[in-house]
Scaffold this motif. Structure first.
Motif, mmCIF file in Angstrom:
data_model
loop_
_atom_site.group_PDB
_atom_site.id
_atom_site.type_symbol
_atom_site.label_atom_id
_atom_site.label_comp_id
_atom_site.label_asym_id
_atom_site.label_seq_id
_atom_site.Cartn_x
_atom_site.Cartn_y
_atom_site.Cartn_z
ATOM 1 N N SER A 1 -3.000 14.013 -6.713
ATOM 2 C CA SER A 1 -3.307 14.611 -7.987
ATOM 3 C C SER A 1 -2.111 14.769 -8.869
ATOM 4 O O SER A 1 -2.424 15.232 -10.128
ATOM 5 C CB SER A 1 -3.873 15.896 -7.911
ATOM 6 O OG SER A 1 -2.954 16.900 -7.257
ATOM 7 N N SER A 2 -1.186 14.221 -8.599
ATOM 8 C CA SER A 2 0.112 14.057 -9.759
ATOM 9 C C SER A 2 -0.304 13.340 -11.043
ATOM 10 O O SER A 2 -1.209 12.635 -10.992
ATOM 11 C CB SER A 2 1.241 13.411 -8.961
ATOM 12 O OG SER A 2 1.922 13.947 -7.842
ATOM 13 N N ALA A 3 0.225 13.700 -11.924
ATOM 14 C CA ALA A 3 0.229 13.207 -13.200
ATOM 15 C C ALA A 3 0.337 11.557 -13.438
ATOM 16 O O ALA A 3 -0.396 10.975 -14.066
ATOM 17 C CB ALA A 3 0.979 13.999 -14.479
ATOM 18 N N CYS A 4 1.430 11.131 -12.671
ATOM 19 C CA CYS A 4 1.592 9.846 -12.811
ATOM 20 C C CYS A 4 2.142 9.409 -11.552
ATOM 21 O O CYS A 4 2.951 9.931 -10.781
ATOM 22 C CB CYS A 4 2.500 9.428 -13.935
ATOM 23 S SG CYS A 4 4.132 10.419 -13.726
ATOM 24 N N LEU A 5 1.622 8.209 -11.366
ATOM 25 C CA LEU A 5 2.114 7.308 -9.776
ATOM 26 C C LEU A 5 2.915 6.238 -10.327
ATOM 27 O O LEU A 5 2.286 5.598 -11.254
ATOM 28 C CB LEU A 5 0.956 7.119 -8.878
ATOM 29 C CG LEU A 5 -0.048 8.492 -8.661
ATOM 30 C CD1 LEU A 5 -1.254 8.085 -7.902
ATOM 31 C CD2 LEU A 5 0.741 9.324 -7.714
ATOM 32 N N GLY A 6 3.790 5.642 -9.437
ATOM 33 C CA GLY A 6 4.382 4.357 -9.690
ATOM 34 C C GLY A 6 4.929 3.664 -8.706
ATOM 35 O O GLY A 6 5.055 4.277 -7.589
ATOM 36 N N TRP A 7 5.143 2.423 -8.969
ATOM 37 C CA TRP A 7 6.028 1.546 -8.127
ATOM 38 C C TRP A 7 7.404 1.181 -8.774
ATOM 39 O O TRP A 7 7.463 0.928 -9.908
ATOM 40 C CB TRP A 7 5.379 0.119 -7.779
ATOM 41 C CG TRP A 7 3.938 0.429 -6.847
ATOM 42 C CD1 TRP A 7 2.857 0.518 -7.251
ATOM 43 C CD2 TRP A 7 4.175 0.332 -5.570
ATOM 44 N NE1 TRP A 7 2.029 0.630 -6.071
ATOM 45 C CE2 TRP A 7 2.706 0.764 -5.130
ATOM 46 C CE3 TRP A 7 5.046 0.243 -4.254
ATOM 47 C CZ2 TRP A 7 2.411 0.646 -3.789
ATOM 48 C CZ3 TRP A 7 4.784 0.311 -3.134
ATOM 49 C CH2 TRP A 7 3.573 0.728 -2.678
ATOM 50 N N SER B 1 0.878 -1.144 0.018
ATOM 51 C CA SER B 1 0.066 -0.106 -0.030
ATOM 52 C C SER B 1 0.908 1.022 0.073
ATOM 53 O O SER B 1 2.094 1.213 0.540
ATOM 54 C CB SER B 1 -0.907 0.153 1.287
ATOM 55 O OG SER B 1 -1.707 -1.020 1.569
ATOM 56 N N CYS B 2 0.459 2.329 -0.638
ATOM 57 C CA CYS B 2 1.059 3.526 -0.539
ATOM 58 C C CYS B 2 0.079 4.602 -0.350
ATOM 59 O O CYS B 2 -0.782 4.921 -1.089
ATOM 60 C CB CYS B 2 1.583 3.848 -1.731
ATOM 61 S SG CYS B 2 2.555 5.403 -2.129
ATOM 62 N N LYS B 3 0.177 5.054 0.816
ATOM 63 C CA LYS B 3 -0.840 6.021 1.355
ATOM 64 C C LYS B 3 -0.063 7.549 0.936
ATOM 65 O O LYS B 3 1.104 7.699 1.080
ATOM 66 C CB LYS B 3 -0.967 6.154 2.882
ATOM 67 C CG LYS B 3 -1.974 7.255 3.449
ATOM 68 C CD LYS B 3 -3.627 6.895 2.936
ATOM 69 C CE LYS B 3 -4.153 7.958 3.767
ATOM 70 N NZ LYS B 3 -5.822 7.616 3.395
ATOM 71 N N ILE B 4 -1.167 8.243 0.163
ATOM 72 C CA ILE B 4 -0.710 9.556 -0.649
ATOM 73 C C ILE B 4 -1.288 10.551 0.083
ATOM 74 O O ILE B 4 -2.359 10.675 0.039
ATOM 75 C CB ILE B 4 -0.731 9.140 -1.988
ATOM 76 C CG1 ILE B 4 -0.043 8.030 -2.560
ATOM 77 C CG2 ILE B 4 -0.174 10.622 -2.927
ATOM 78 C CD1 ILE B 4 -0.444 7.704 -3.967
ATOM 79 N N SER B 5 -0.616 11.602 0.162
ATOM 80 C CA SER B 5 -1.206 12.950 0.658
ATOM 81 C C SER B 5 -2.298 13.536 -0.417
ATOM 82 O O SER B 5 -2.089 13.239 -1.625
ATOM 83 C CB SER B 5 -0.339 14.107 0.667
ATOM 84 O OG SER B 5 0.462 14.751 -0.404
ATOM 85 N N ARG B 6 -3.242 14.227 -0.167
ATOM 86 C CA ARG B 6 -4.100 14.474 -1.163
ATOM 87 C C ARG B 6 -3.570 15.449 -2.214
ATOM 88 O O ARG B 6 -3.954 14.983 -3.497
ATOM 89 C CB ARG B 6 -5.370 15.403 -0.440
ATOM 90 C CG ARG B 6 -6.391 15.900 -1.417
ATOM 91 C CD ARG B 6 -7.535 16.645 -0.511
ATOM 92 N NE ARG B 6 -8.624 17.100 -1.442
ATOM 93 C CZ ARG B 6 -9.677 17.836 -0.905
ATOM 94 N NH1 ARG B 6 -9.778 18.181 0.299
ATOM 95 N NH2 ARG B 6 -10.745 18.134 -1.566
ATOM 96 N N LEU B 7 -2.763 16.427 -1.814
ATOM 97 C CA LEU B 7 -2.047 17.139 -3.128
ATOM 98 C C LEU B 7 -1.355 16.350 -4.025
ATOM 99 O O LEU B 7 -1.562 16.358 -5.194
ATOM 100 C CB LEU B 7 -1.286 18.146 -2.446
ATOM 101 C CG LEU B 7 -0.479 19.187 -3.400
ATOM 102 C CD1 LEU B 7 -1.620 19.704 -4.303
ATOM 103 C CD2 LEU B 7 0.198 20.013 -2.553
ATOM 104 N N THR B 8 -0.608 15.298 -3.274
ATOM 105 C CA THR B 8 0.409 14.506 -4.175
ATOM 106 C C THR B 8 -0.377 13.570 -5.101
ATOM 107 O O THR B 8 -0.053 13.188 -6.138
ATOM 108 C CB THR B 8 1.469 13.870 -3.525
ATOM 109 O OG1 THR B 8 2.355 14.741 -2.588
ATOM 110 C CG2 THR B 8 2.421 13.191 -4.221
#
Length: 124
Positions: A30-36, A21-28
């Motif tokens: 909304s980043s264009a891309c997320l990844g592992w 799991s990767c808990k992400i801040s609300r602002l982050t």
């Protein structure tokens, strides 16, 4: 403030499963891309899976296709990596990342990405 926090790593026998799991801040989130990504001792960091916020398109490195699944829980700002049929070669520290700038394949550009602290996955 910490923007990405991974959890779910551990030790498992070959053929087993883990869910990261990767808990992400609300602002982050909304980043264009997320990844592992993952990094094994003595090896370079490797992109494993990505998802773009536009179209929610996912991509996987060939070595994990059919075994790993990236998913999102938008209501809880969390990204998951379900890892099945684990192999000894999957042993590494796994990190999640987020970026506004993405590669052509949709992965966060590592030089400008935000990173979590990582979680260790050991397959024996």
């Amino acid at each position: 403030d910490v923007q990405l926090v991974e959890s779910g790593g551990g030790s498992v026998q070959a053929g087993g499963s883990l869910r990261l799991s990767c808990k992400i801040s609300r602002l982050t989130f909304s980043s264009a891309c997320l990844g592992w990504f993952r990094q094994a001792p003595g090896k370079e960091r490797e992109a494993v899976a990505s998802i773009s916020s536009v179209g929610l398109v996912t991509d996987y490195v060939d070595s994990v296709k059919g075994r790993f699944t990236l998913s999102m829980d938008n209501s809880h700002y969390t990204m998951y990596l379900q890892m099945d049929s684990l192999r000894v070669q999957d042993t590494a520290q796994y990190l999640c990342a987020a970026a506004r700038d993405c590669t052509a394949s949709g992965y966060p550009i590592t030089a400008t990405a935000e990173w979590g602290q990582g979680t260790q996955v050991t397959v024996s």
